[in-house]
Design a protein around this motif. Sequence first.
Motif, PDB file in Angstrom:
ATOM      1  N   ASP A   8     137.374  80.339 -63.191  1.00  8.91           N
ATOM      2  CA  ASP A   8     136.311  80.450 -64.179  1.00  8.91           C
ATOM      3  C   ASP A   8     135.007  79.846 -63.662  1.00  8.91           C
ATOM      4  N   THR A   9     134.820  79.921 -62.317  1.00  9.32           N
ATOM      5  CA  THR A   9     133.608  79.375 -61.708  1.00  9.32           C
ATOM      6  C   THR A   9     132.676  80.465 -61.207  1.00  9.32           C
ATOM      7  N   PRO A  11     132.134  84.839 -60.377  1.00  5.37           N
ATOM      8  CA  PRO A  11     132.634  86.171 -60.712  1.00  5.37           C
ATOM      9  C   PRO A  11     133.089  86.945 -59.479  1.00  5.37           C
ATOM     10  N   TRP A  27     133.524  85.107 -64.921  1.00  6.31           N
ATOM     11  CA  TRP A  27     132.792  83.905 -65.289  1.00  6.31           C
ATOM     12  C   TRP A  27     131.795  83.573 -64.192  1.00  6.31           C
ATOM     13  N   SER A  28     130.617  83.099 -64.599  1.00  9.83           N
ATOM     14  CA  SER A  28     129.621  82.702 -63.611  1.00  9.83           C
ATOM     15  C   SER A  28     128.972  81.388 -63.996  1.00  9.83           C
ATOM     16  N   HIS A  29     129.505  80.330 -63.432  1.00 13.58           N
ATOM     17  CA  HIS A  29     128.817  79.042 -63.487  1.00 13.58           C
ATOM     18  C   HIS A  29     129.114  78.271 -62.214  1.00 13.58           C
ATOM     19  N   TYR A  61     130.213  90.243 -67.523  1.00 14.21           N
ATOM     20  CA  TYR A  61     130.422  88.798 -67.556  1.00 14.21           C
ATOM     21  C   TYR A  61     131.223  88.384 -68.783  1.00 14.21           C
ATOM     22  N   ASP A  62     132.119  87.411 -68.579  1.00 12.04           N
ATOM     23  CA  ASP A  62     132.776  86.752 -69.699  1.00 12.04           C
ATOM     24  C   ASP A  62     131.882  85.618 -70.204  1.00 12.04           C
ATOM     25  N   TYR A  63     131.187  85.008 -69.245  1.00 14.82           N
ATOM     26  CA  TYR A  63     130.295  83.889 -69.532  1.00 14.82           C
ATOM     27  C   TYR A  63     129.410  83.707 -68.313  1.00 14.82           C
ATOM     28  N   TYR A  64     128.169  83.273 -68.540  1.00 16.39           N
ATOM     29  CA  TYR A  64     127.336  82.828 -67.427  1.00 16.39           C
ATOM     30  C   TYR A  64     126.442  81.699 -67.907  1.00 16.39           C
ATOM     31  N   ASN A  65     126.088  80.811 -66.977  1.00 14.17           N
ATOM     32  CA  ASN A  65     125.243  79.676 -67.329  1.00 14.17           C
ATOM     33  C   ASN A  65     123.768  79.998 -67.085  1.00 14.17           C
TER      34      ASN A  65
END
Length: 121
Positions: A8-9, A11, A27-29, A61-65
Amino acid sequence: LVIQAEGDTTPAVVLDSSKNIFEIKGWSHPEDAIHFYGPVLAWLTEYEKSPNPQTEFHFNYDYYNTASSKQIFRMISLLETVAAKSKTTIHWHYEKDDEDMLAAGERFSKMSTIPFKFVSS
């Protein structure tokens, strides 16, 4: 260019002009978003010189910061130059209940002249 996702760090990235596959998924953080997205931006810069007749780029994306969002904007800016030579569409994927991800895609679409297709799953 193929980059495997790291949990989850970061993508998964698949940019393959010969197969007409352009996708970033997961995930992109990353600890250093500029470093992570550097090869992606370099690949897009090269692709822009001689793009396929049609380019359909998938952001999934599932999530990005916040740091990743700046790099997403840079990718979309490069896709603007691709669009001058290639019929370009951005597919913005989001989970049907994820209003934040949909809203984020809508914000990016307002900053771009490239047509966006919103894909819920």
